[in-house]
Motif scaffolding. Structure first.
Motif: not given
Lengths: 783, 253
Positions: B192-199, B232-234
């Protein structure tokens, strides 16, 4: 035993730094402990041996004045043969308050001159030569050895004294030793002069002697003080005009060694502090070792080691350290002993050769090892409770975090300080140790500074002498009234007072009595520390120490006498001086005449207006009355001379106490910080991983010790300053100081306190630099 | 895959001396990490995965070669400068979690957050938000790490890693010490944090974990043996799973 030894060796190898730190502390403890034992054991023994070698009298009776009626036959007839084993008479001339150079100033001893042969060959209380230069001839003198050790004179130096108005300039041919007449701390000084000078002085004194010393060896069961006092009574019953005094050997020896005792007690306090520190550090090291090696202990228990095996291995480990530390400490002690005994010799005035004392050495070793082993046994008792399986699972919690001290969320502190304070709370045991260590070391430092302030920088002369003044004159009895009036008439001279000194008797004890002229106003307000000085002829003030011994209180009536003449006096106050071992009295002149039927030796004290040259004043009086003036004393110079030794000792003590204090703080911080870094290695690795720099963590570590150090310094400075005088009173009461009123050098104490804090912080930063080697990555790789 | 390069290496090598014998753990690696990616580093045990991760993050220094972080060569930085670099740009999630045991949950997060920001109020608010996001209940924040479960602790570790809004979050087998359920929770969180843009750069040897990433690098004998982008996951996870499995088979997994 082999397996325990292997385990002990392994523990030592693993904790090399801690081992070295503990050994250094044990070395210091052993060095000071041994030093104290040597001082207490050998210094007195050395003086006693010397007294034995010189066949020193047990009691001496001194009679001064017109002694023509006290014939040898008379003495023989009155001496109590049941009490006396042997006695010898010395007839000589005594000169009072002779001004001589000494150290940085002058002293005013009473000097007895004797010929070389009779002094060295006396049967009782003889003298011995310590150093001699036989190439010197002509007008020469042998001085007491104390003039060399404390007075800074050397063989071949010039030595000037004025006797009966004539100035004699001697070459110092040698230094001698005599127990009862070899130190200005014990009153009269014996000096050997060449025969021509001796005869010259005798001729100037009308071929008569004014001094008789009866040196007696008494039987073992005889009370020396009572014997001396009884003898005086017999003499004064015959002739009340004579000045008499009796002294016993124990008082002479005490008078010569009390500085050694003070040094000994100071070092004893210091070595006890170091022992407490060693004890604390041992407890810390052992508990930390158990904490760090809980799994290892579990493992070795699992393979069959018993708790007893583990305890024995600890005992062996620390026994090895103790043996190494105490032996090295003994070595250090014997390196320090010549320096310390050099200082002691300055006051004792008797040569002291450092000889290895096996009994003391063994006592030191056994005591220290016993203390260390007992501590080890005490602190390792928790190993019994460690169950192997729990330990192997690392299931024994070393910390039980229950309360979050100084939560970052609500704290106002910067983050690094906040984390430092957290470390302090977690490390509370170590901080308590630091607090205790710093407290005692600062206490020692403050006491040393007080001694330096009051003996070196601004000497507290009021505790060392009965009266303070600017100048003093010792006069011939015939001219006393004229001299008195003349001094009073001088411009810029004020408060001229007469103080005589005579022996009196009370409670079968000889007291040295100061006899004050009726309107005398003493400058030394510290001398009477309780009650007041006598204002009427039936009043007396007595030494507090004496009254304590004889259970006298202010308001009590006491019978004082000289020979058969006795009178009753009311005790109005307690006085304190370091003279005559605290056996002194103060009476008014009219009060003294109730028991004395004579004029007294006259010593006039006076003060001058500020800016007045005292030497000019004294020269004026001397020129006016010539040889009727026995001696003139510039009091400031006498003070400078008398306190030479105190200056040396107090300065030395300050340097030693502060230097050793700093060294101990360094050692303790080294041990504690090393332990802390070991314990927090993981935490520091984590902090570094998340972005804390080495500097941040080093500062956190160092700062975590500072609250306890700062608090300890402040509390210790405050408490030490408050209790210094009662503490010093306790230390000094045995030689007469009953109420010390030493000035606390607030500035120096503050500078020392700040110095301790700054040095501790710098040490803590320096020692914490090891954190730089903790790399976050190593922590991660190691897991 | 975003084309903005966050980290670039040039001939990155790492050598250890083991009893006088040199061991080349990383050999001349040239690689790039892109902004916004969830990069997975996989490989057999001892291949050099963690060494590569810690070299990229400035936790360790290479023996040879260069590492550029947003065009800045961090290779020559000393330890303190690397620490400053880490606090500003990197967040870390460790397999062993490594919370400071003597600090409360909140203190652990704030000790990291207050390193870069001066406004304490903002940091505290952010910490609460993050802890809520990682599903740590408010009443837990005063507890100590030993008083919470491993999964909870790891989630606190993630909150701590994110508090400074790092450019890149490095995770070294973050589920390695957790059970399956809590491991999944942690992976969900990271996703979820990666989805929010976190590398994110994560080391793992677990296919389930690796599937959370969009780019998989395979390290073998100190070299990047291959890489694959599975999206991406999902987004069609079954297809991604198959692609990854084929890739790993090719790599000799």
């Amino acid at each position: 035993m082999k397996k325990e030894l292997l385990l002990a060796k392994s523990n030592i190898r693993k904790g090399k730094g801690i081992t070295v730190g503990l050994i250094l502390l044990i070395i210091l403890a052993a060095a000071f402990f041994n030093l104290v034992l040597v001082i207490f054991n050998d210094v007195n023994k050395n003086v006693n041996k010397c007294a034995e070698r010189l066949n020193t009298e047990d009691v001496n009776i001194q009679i001064a004045g017109d002694i023509s009626s006290i014939t040898d036959e008379y003495i023989e007839s009155i001496i109590n043969k049941n009490n006396v084993k042997d006695y010898e008479l010395l007839r000589a001339n005594i000169f009072y308050a002779v001004v001589t150079k000494y150290g940085d100033g002058e002293v005013t001893p009473n000097i007895v001159f004797e010929k070389k042969d009779s002094a060295l060959n006396a049967r009782i209380g003889k003298s011995e030569i310590v150093e001699e230069d036989n190439s010197i001839s002509g007008i020469f003198i042998y001085l007491p050895y104390q003039y060399h050790t404390g007075g800074k004179f050397n063989l071949g130096d010039e030595f000037k004294v004025t006797i009966l108005g004539k100035e004699y300039t001697f070459k110092i041919k040698g230094f001698i030793n005599n127990i009862t007449m070899g130190s200005y701390n014990t009153g009269d000084l014996l000096m050997i002069v060449d025969d021509d000078t001796y005869n010259d002085i005798l001729v100037k004194n009308n071929n008569t002697y004014n001094y008789l010393r009866i040196k007696t060896k008494v039987n073992e069961n005889v009370n020396k003080a009572v014997f001396g006092n009884d003898f005086l009574k017999t003499i004064t019953s015959k002739d009340n005009t004579l000045s008499v005094y009796s002294g016993v050997i124990d008082d002479y020896i005490f008078g010569r060694t009390f500085i050694a005792l003070i040094i000994g007690v100071s070092f004893l306090a210091f070595s006890l502090i170091i022992l407490v520190i060693v004890f604390l550090m041992l407890s810390n090291s052992i508990s930390n070792y158990i904490k760090e090696n809980i799994e290892t202990i579990g493992a070795i228990k699992a393979i069959g080691f018993t708790s007893k095996n583990i305890k024995v291995s600890f005992m062996l480990q620390f026994a090895i350290l103790s043996v190494i530390g105490t032996i090295l400490g003994l070595g250090l002690s014997y390196l320090m002993i010549p320096f310390i005994t050099g200082i002691i010799t300055t006051q004792v005035g008797i040569p002291y050769n450092v000889v290895f004392n096996p009994v003391v050495a063994v006592t030191t070793i056994v005591t220290l090892i016993a203390i260390i082993i007992i501590s080890v046994l005490f602190f390792t008792r928790k190993t019994k409770k460690i169950e192997p399986i729990t330990a192997l699972r690392d299931g024994i919690s070393t910390h039980n975090f229950k309360k979050n001290k100084i939560p970052i969320e609500t704290s106002k502190l910067p983050i690094n300080i906040n984390l430092a304070i957290k470390t302090m709370f977690i490390n509370m045991k170590q901080n308590i140790i630091t607090f205790i260590v710093v407290f005692f070391l600062v206490f020692n430092g403050v006491i040393s500074l007080i001694m330096m302030q009051n003996f070196s920088i601004k000497p507290k002369i009021s505790l060392l002498t009965f009266e303070l003044c600017d100048g003093a004159i010792f006069t011939d009895e015939d001219k006393d009234k004229e001299v008195f009036e003349y001094i009073k008439s001088l411009d810029h001279v004020k408060n001229v007072r007469l103080i005589s000194n005579e022996s009196v008797e009370a409670d079968n004890t000889t007291l040295s009595a100061y006899i004050l002229n009726n309107d005398c106003s003493l400058k030394n307000i510290d001398v009477c520390y309780k009650g007041r000085l006598p204002q009427y002829n039936n009043e007396v003030a007595l030494s507090g120490k004496y009254c304590e011994n004889y259970n006298h209180s202010i308001g009590d009536e006491i019978e004082i006498g000289v020979g058969n003449q006795k009178a009753k006096y009311i005790i109005t106050g307690f006085i304190q001086t370091t003279n005559n071992n605290g056996q002194e009295a103060v009476i008014r002149e009219d009060g003294a005449h109730q028991i004395f039927k004579k004029d007294f030796k006259k010593l006039y004290y006076f003060d001058v207006d500020e800016g007045t040259n005292i030497d000019d004043c004294l020269d004026n009086i001397k020129n006016r009355f010539g040889d009727k003036i026995g001696s003139t004393v510039n009091f400031q110079k006498v003070i400078d001379g008398s306190i030479t030794i105190f200056k040396t000792i107090s300065n030395m003590m300050v340097v030693a106490m502060i230097a050793i204090g700093v060294l101990i703080i360094l050692l303790v911080l080294y041990l504690l910080i090393k332990t802390l870094i070991n314990n927090k290695r993981k935490e520091y690795g984590i902090l570094k991983a998340i972005g804390y720099t080495s500097k941040d963590v080093i500062l956190q570590n160092a700062i975590s010790f500072m609250p306890s150090i700062i608090l300890s310094v402040i509390i210790s400075c405050f408490i030490s300053s408050k209790i210094a005088n009662p503490y010093l009173t306790m230390m000094m009461s045995s030689f007469g100081i009953m109420k010390a009123t030493f000035e606390v050098p607030v500035t120096y104490v503050a500078v020392m306190g700040v110095g301790f804090i700054v040095i501790s912080f710098l040490f803590a930063v320096l020692l914490s630099r090891k954190i730089r080697k903790i790399e976050a990555y190593n922590l991660l790789r190691g897991e | 895959m975003n084309e903005n390069v966050l980290i670039k290496t040039e001939k990155l090598s790492k050598t250890f001396s083991n009893n006088g014998r040199m061991q080349h753990i990383l050999k001349n690696i040239d690689m790039k990490i892109y902004d916004g990616d969830f990069t997975i580093i996989m490989g057999p045990s001892g291949a050099g995965k963690s060494t590569l991760l810690y070299a990229l993050s400035g936790m360790d220094t290479p023996t040879l070669g260069n590492i550029y972080f947003k065009d800045k060569n961090i290779t020559k930085y000393n330890q303190d400068k690397l620490a400053l670099f880490r606090r500003k740009h990197c967040g870390f999630v460790f397999q062993q979690i490594y919370l400071v045991e003597s600090m409360s949950i909140m203190d652990n997060v704030l000790a990291s957050g207050l390193l870069t920001k001066k406004n304490k109020k903002e940091v505290v608010e952010e910490a609460y938000k993050l802890l809520e996001k990682v599903d740590i209940r408010r009443e837990y924040v005063k507890k100590f790490p030993t008083q919470i479960s491993g999964g909870e602790a790891q989630r606190v570790g993630i909150a701590r890693a994110l508090i400074n809004k790092p450019d890149v979050l490095f995770a070294d087998e973050p589920t390695g010490a957790l059970n399956s359920k809590t491991g999944t929770d942690v992976l969900n969180l990271l996703t979820s944090v990666n989805e929010a843009g976190q590398s994110i750069v994560m080391v793992t040897h677990d296919i389930k974990s690796a599937l959370r990433g969009n780019r998989i690098l395979y390290v073998k004998d100190g070299e990047i043996a291959g890489e694959i982008n599975i999206g991406k996951y999902g987004e069609n996870n079954e297809k991604r799973h198959n692609e990854l499995s084929d890739f790993l088979v090719r790599m000799g997994w």
